[in-house]
Design a protein around this motif. Structure first.
Motif, PDB file in Angstrom:
ATOM      1  N   ALA A  83       0.861  -1.193   0.000  1.00 23.38           N
ATOM      2  CA  ALA A  83       0.000   0.000   0.000  1.00 23.38           C
ATOM      3  C   ALA A  83       0.891   1.235   0.000  1.00 23.38           C
ATOM      4  CB  ALA A  83      -0.921   0.012   1.212  1.00 23.38           C
ATOM      5  N   LEU A  84       0.303   2.371  -0.326  1.00 19.34           N
ATOM      6  CA  LEU A  84       1.006   3.639  -0.452  1.00 19.34           C
ATOM      7  C   LEU A  84       0.392   4.663   0.490  1.00 19.34           C
ATOM      8  CD1 LEU A  84       0.781   3.617  -4.338  1.00 19.34           C
ATOM      9  CD2 LEU A  84       2.842   3.037  -3.038  1.00 19.34           C
ATOM     10  N   VAL A  85       1.200   5.617   0.904  1.00 22.50           N
ATOM     11  CA  VAL A  85       0.700   6.720   1.732  1.00 22.50           C
ATOM     12  C   VAL A  85       0.862   8.023   0.974  1.00 22.50           C
ATOM     13  CG1 VAL A  85       1.171   8.129   3.790  1.00 22.50           C
ATOM     14  CG2 VAL A  85       0.996   5.650   3.997  1.00 22.50           C
ATOM     15  N   GLY A  86      -0.199   8.836   0.971  1.00 23.77           N
ATOM     16  CA  GLY A  86      -0.155  10.139   0.327  1.00 23.77           C
ATOM     17  C   GLY A  86      -0.447  11.243   1.325  1.00 23.77           C
ATOM     18  N   VAL A  87       0.282  12.358   1.184  1.00 20.05           N
ATOM     19  CA  VAL A  87       0.148  13.494   2.099  1.00 20.05           C
ATOM     20  C   VAL A  87      -0.110  14.754   1.288  1.00 20.05           C
ATOM     21  CG1 VAL A  87       1.282  14.895   3.873  1.00 20.05           C
ATOM     22  CG2 VAL A  87       1.781  12.434   3.709  1.00 20.05           C
ATOM     23  N   GLU A  88      -1.098  15.522   1.689  1.00 17.57           N
ATOM     24  CA  GLU A  88      -1.285  16.863   1.118  1.00 17.57           C
ATOM     25  C   GLU A  88      -0.996  17.895   2.194  1.00 17.57           C
ATOM     26  OE1 GLU A  88      -4.609  19.937  -0.719  1.00 17.57           O
ATOM     27  OE2 GLU A  88      -5.254  18.106   0.309  1.00 17.57           O
ATOM     28  N   ILE A  89       0.007  18.741   1.939  1.00 13.73           N
ATOM     29  CA  ILE A  89       0.254  19.906   2.792  1.00 13.73           C
ATOM     30  C   ILE A  89      -0.484  21.077   2.152  1.00 13.73           C
ATOM     31  CG2 ILE A  89       1.984  21.454   3.769  1.00 13.73           C
ATOM     32  CD1 ILE A  89       4.029  19.181   3.481  1.00 13.73           C
ATOM     33  N   ALA A  90      -1.643  21.406   2.676  1.00 16.66           N
ATOM     34  CA  ALA A  90      -2.427  22.514   2.149  1.00 16.66           C
ATOM     35  C   ALA A  90      -2.172  23.767   2.996  1.00 16.66           C
ATOM     36  CB  ALA A  90      -3.909  22.165   2.128  1.00 16.66           C
ATOM     37  N   ILE A  91      -2.834  24.859   2.670  1.00 14.41           N
ATOM     38  CA  ILE A  91      -2.588  26.113   3.378  1.00 14.41           C
ATOM     39  C   ILE A  91      -3.131  26.050   4.798  1.00 14.41           C
ATOM     40  CG2 ILE A  91      -2.855  28.615   3.267  1.00 14.41           C
ATOM     41  CD1 ILE A  91      -1.411  27.336   0.877  1.00 14.41           C
ATOM     42  N   GLU A  92      -4.259  25.374   4.977  1.00 15.80           N
ATOM     43  CA  GLU A  92      -4.934  25.370   6.272  1.00 15.80           C
ATOM     44  C   GLU A  92      -5.074  23.986   6.882  1.00 15.80           C
ATOM     45  OE1 GLU A  92      -8.499  27.052   4.807  1.00 15.80           O
ATOM     46  OE2 GLU A  92      -7.835  29.144   5.032  1.00 15.80           O
ATOM     47  N   VAL A  93      -4.749  22.932   6.132  1.00 14.53           N
ATOM     48  CA  VAL A  93      -5.027  21.566   6.594  1.00 14.53           C
ATOM     49  C   VAL A  93      -3.960  20.609   6.081  1.00 14.53           C
ATOM     50  CG1 VAL A  93      -6.464  20.993   4.594  1.00 14.53           C
ATOM     51  CG2 VAL A  93      -6.877  19.832   6.766  1.00 14.53           C
ATOM     52  N   LEU A  94      -3.761  19.529   6.836  1.00 14.71           N
ATOM     53  CA  LEU A  94      -2.944  18.399   6.387  1.00 14.71           C
ATOM     54  C   LEU A  94      -3.866  17.208   6.187  1.00 14.71           C
ATOM     55  CD1 LEU A  94       0.202  18.487   8.720  1.00 14.71           C
ATOM     56  CD2 LEU A  94       0.091  19.101   6.315  1.00 14.71           C
ATOM     57  N   ARG A  95      -3.710  16.534   5.051  1.00 17.88           N
ATOM     58  CA  ARG A  95      -4.493  15.323   4.783  1.00 17.88           C
ATOM     59  C   ARG A  95      -3.537  14.172   4.506  1.00 17.88           C
ATOM     60  NH1 ARG A  95      -7.442  19.234   1.709  1.00 17.88           N
ATOM     61  NH2 ARG A  95      -9.508  19.626   2.599  1.00 17.88           N
ATOM     62  N   VAL A  96      -3.828  13.018   5.101  1.00 20.92           N
ATOM     63  CA  VAL A  96      -3.009  11.819   4.909  1.00 20.92           C
ATOM     64  C   VAL A  96      -3.939  10.667   4.568  1.00 20.92           C
ATOM     65  CG1 VAL A  96      -1.466  10.150   6.008  1.00 20.92           C
ATOM     66  CG2 VAL A  96      -1.170  12.592   6.448  1.00 20.92           C
ATOM     67  N   VAL A  97      -3.587   9.909   3.536  1.00 21.11           N
ATOM     68  CA  VAL A  97      -4.382   8.746   3.138  1.00 21.11           C
ATOM     69  C   VAL A  97      -3.479   7.538   2.945  1.00 21.11           C
ATOM     70  CG1 VAL A  97      -6.207  10.079   2.005  1.00 21.11           C
ATOM     71  CG2 VAL A  97      -4.226   9.337   0.673  1.00 21.11           C
ATOM     72  N   CYS A  98      -4.054   6.358   3.170  1.00 16.54           N
ATOM     73  CA  CYS A  98      -3.444   5.100   2.750  1.00 16.54           C
ATOM     74  C   CYS A  98      -4.244   4.609   1.550  1.00 16.54           C
ATOM     75  CB  CYS A  98      -3.498   4.058   3.857  1.00 16.54           C
ATOM     76  SG  CYS A  98      -2.629   4.517   5.367  1.00 16.54           S
ATOM     77  N   VAL A  99      -3.540   4.218   0.500  1.00 11.18           N
ATOM     78  CA  VAL A  99      -4.182   3.873  -0.762  1.00 11.18           C
ATOM     79  C   VAL A  99      -3.639   2.539  -1.260  1.00 11.18           C
ATOM     80  CG1 VAL A  99      -4.591   4.624  -3.138  1.00 11.18           C
ATOM     81  CG2 VAL A  99      -4.446   6.312  -1.326  1.00 11.18           C
ATOM     82  N   SER A 100      -4.526   1.703  -1.780  1.00 10.69           N
ATOM     83  CA  SER A 100      -4.090   0.441  -2.381  1.00 10.69           C
ATOM     84  C   SER A 100      -3.440   0.713  -3.737  1.00 10.69           C
ATOM     85  CB  SER A 100      -5.279  -0.505  -2.560  1.00 10.69           C
ATOM     86  OG  SER A 100      -6.073  -0.102  -3.669  1.00 10.69           O
ATOM     87  N   LEU A 101      -2.833  -0.323  -4.309  1.00 10.45           N
ATOM     88  CA  LEU A 101      -2.205  -0.182  -5.622  1.00 10.45           C
ATOM     89  C   LEU A 101      -3.217   0.084  -6.724  1.00 10.45           C
ATOM     90  CD1 LEU A 101       0.498  -3.013  -5.529  1.00 10.45           C
ATOM     91  CD2 LEU A 101       0.755  -0.594  -4.955  1.00 10.45           C
ATOM     92  N   GLN A 102      -4.487  -0.128  -6.444  1.00  9.14           N
ATOM     93  CA  GLN A 102      -5.549   0.128  -7.422  1.00  9.14           C
ATOM     94  C   GLN A 102      -6.307   1.416  -7.124  1.00  9.14           C
ATOM     95  OE1 GLN A 102      -4.834  -1.450  -9.968  1.00  9.14           O
ATOM     96  NE2 GLN A 102      -6.316  -3.086 -10.297  1.00  9.14           N
ATOM     97  N   GLY A 103      -5.867   2.167  -6.110  1.00  8.58           N
ATOM     98  CA  GLY A 103      -6.483   3.450  -5.843  1.00  8.58           C
ATOM     99  C   GLY A 103      -7.618   3.432  -4.841  1.00  8.58           C
ATOM    100  N   ASP A 104      -7.812   2.342  -4.128  1.00 10.67           N
ATOM    101  CA  ASP A 104      -8.842   2.300  -3.087  1.00 10.67           C
ATOM    102  C   ASP A 104      -8.309   2.971  -1.817  1.00 10.67           C
ATOM    103  OD1 ASP A 104     -10.684   0.719  -4.627  1.00 10.67           O
ATOM    104  OD2 ASP A 104      -9.365  -0.998  -4.253  1.00 10.67           O
ATOM    105  N   VAL A 105      -9.086   3.892  -1.258  1.00 12.10           N
ATOM    106  CA  VAL A 105      -8.674   4.580  -0.037  1.00 12.10           C
ATOM    107  C   VAL A 105      -8.942   3.665   1.152  1.00 12.10           C
ATOM    108  CG1 VAL A 105      -9.052   6.584   1.450  1.00 12.10           C
ATOM    109  CG2 VAL A 105      -9.101   6.854  -1.040  1.00 12.10           C
ATOM    110  N   LEU A 106      -7.873   3.310   1.866  1.00 11.84           N
ATOM    111  CA  LEU A 106      -7.958   2.367   2.982  1.00 11.84           C
ATOM    112  C   LEU A 106      -8.043   3.074   4.327  1.00 11.84           C
ATOM    113  CD1 LEU A 106      -5.073   0.046   1.717  1.00 11.84           C
ATOM    114  CD2 LEU A 106      -7.528  -0.178   1.238  1.00 11.84           C
ATOM    115  N   HIS A 107      -7.549   4.307   4.388  1.00  3.57           N
ATOM    116  CA  HIS A 107      -7.510   5.070   5.643  1.00  3.57           C
ATOM    117  C   HIS A 107      -7.341   6.531   5.273  1.00  3.57           C
ATOM    118  CE1 HIS A 107      -6.294   6.389   9.675  1.00  3.57           C
ATOM    119  NE2 HIS A 107      -5.266   6.981   9.101  1.00  3.57           N
TER     120      HIS A 107
END
Length: 385
Positions: A83-107
């Motif tokens: 699985a992969l982890v993605g992070v968005e550093i935005a201006i007002e918020v941080l978002r973190v997701v765990c994603v499968s190799l097919q793009g399913d959001v796991l967390h």
């Protein structure tokens, strides 16, 4: 002559070709992979065995006979190991997701950004990624890569954030700081990718689409800042120094309102979420400006699709509809058919899911310069291969 290095690169390319074929056509057999890829059956057999052993592929499903020999076993992407982890550093918020190799959001997790200071941002990101990793471990999954999207221009060869005006950053060497923060939180030493948030977002739309995806494809983010990510000829188009897609700072009106970058009349001054708030929610004029911007992107790149997201669109559904009407008017005037213009598949999570797609994109398209390869794989990091 670097024979060993050349052979390793050829092997990586061949592996990526097989993975891309299986992602696009689930259920292909080894024989069909050989026919589709042009590789020899022995090469395909060897590489498929490697990909099975490493958890990239799975021999799920019953064997299928084709009347020409022994039954073949269909191959699929294995979503139960990596699985992969993605992070968005935005201006007002941080978002973190765990994603499968097919793009399913796991967390997924979102927290207000505590501070714009790079060290504080890195520490907060590391804590959230560590929590996401614990979720993966509890699910029996292996972390295979981390992607991070930031609201600014990133120099691709060095990972330096060159210009992020809404964070107050200029020439911030973020990647080493982030790697150290992750190490302090005991996050596994995997490859870390850093890219502009809109560039990351377009990769999520591209890599996690059905089939081979749309190409050319453009993602436009109308948030606190305004930017675009562009996939062109199967690759992320970033420009000579990572500044491609900074459409928020293209001038739409000479001597218009002042932008955060200091210029007058930038797109951001008309269509960002802050601009809409200052306009009291009147989106009609802003929608026309967005339509002009989309029309200019259309005639410049001739994309198959333009995906538009961000706070401006989420808060004002009529905003994008008005922009689409503006593009349609221009198309009718010219006697042309406009590209598909649509909302993103992952909504507000699009940049973070796209950040997770960064590592996958690089693995599936492994031809890179030595400098780029060093950037995306810190010392000691586990390779996706």
């Amino acid at each position: 002559m670097k024979t060993k290095g050349d052979q390793q690169l050829v092997r990586r390319i061949n592996r990526s070709v097989l993975l891309r074929l299986v992602r696009a056509q689930p259920g292909l057999s080894r024989a069909r992979l050989a026919a589709e890829s042009g590789l020899t059956k022995s090469t395909v057999s060897l590489l498929v065995r490697e990909l099975l052993d490493e958890g990239w592929l799975d021999e799920a499903g019953a064997s299928v006979g084709d009347g020409m020999g022994r039954p073949s076993t269909p191959l699929h992407i294995n979503v139960g190991v990596r699985a992969l982890v993605g992070v968005e550093i935005a201006i007002e918020v941080l978002r973190v997701v765990c994603v499968s190799l097919q793009g399913d959001v796991l967390h997924s997790d979102a927290q207000p950004l505590a501070d714009h200071t790079p060290a504080v941002v890195c520490a907060q990101v590391a804590r959230m990624v560590a929590a996401a990793h614990r979720h993966l471990l509890a699910s029996g999954l292996r972390l295979s890569g981390i992607g991070v999207g930031v609201p600014g221009a990133v120099h691709d060869a060095t990972g330096v954030v060159r210009f992020a005006p809404n964070l107050g950053w200029r020439d911030v060497d973020l990647l080493p700081r982030l790697s150290r923060a992750l190490a302090r939180e005991k996050v596994p030493d995997v490859a870390v990718q850093l890219q502009n948030d809109a560039d990351a977002a377009v990769l999520g739309e591209f890599e996690f689409s059905d089939g081979e995806g749309e190409d050319p494809l453009i993602f436009v983010s109308c948030d606190v800042g305004v930017g675009a990510g562009i996939v062109l000829n199967d690759r992320l188009f970033i420009g000579a120094q990572g500044m491609a897609g900074e459409i928020g700072h293209t001038v739409l009106q000479v001597d218009g309102p002042r932008c955060s970058c200091g210029r007058l009349g930038c797109a951001e001054a008309f269509i960002s979420s802050r601009a809409l708030e200052q306009a009291g929610g009147d989106t009609v004029r802003a929608a026309r400006y967005l339509g002009v911007l989309l029309q200019n992107l259309w005639v410049t790149f001739e994309p198959r699709a333009i995906v538009v997201g961000g706070k401006s669109c989420e808060a004002h559904p009529e905003f994008l509809r008005g922009a689409i009407d503006t593009v349609a008017h221009y198309a009718q005037s010219a006697g042309l058919v406009p590209p598909v213009i649509r909302s993103p598949r992952y909504g507000a999570w699009t940049p973070s899911v796209g950040a997770a797609a960064l590592a996958l994109h690089e693995y599936l398209r492994p031809v890179r310069t030595d400098a780029q390869a060093r950037r995306v794989r810190p010392a000691g990091a586990e390779s996706l291969a």
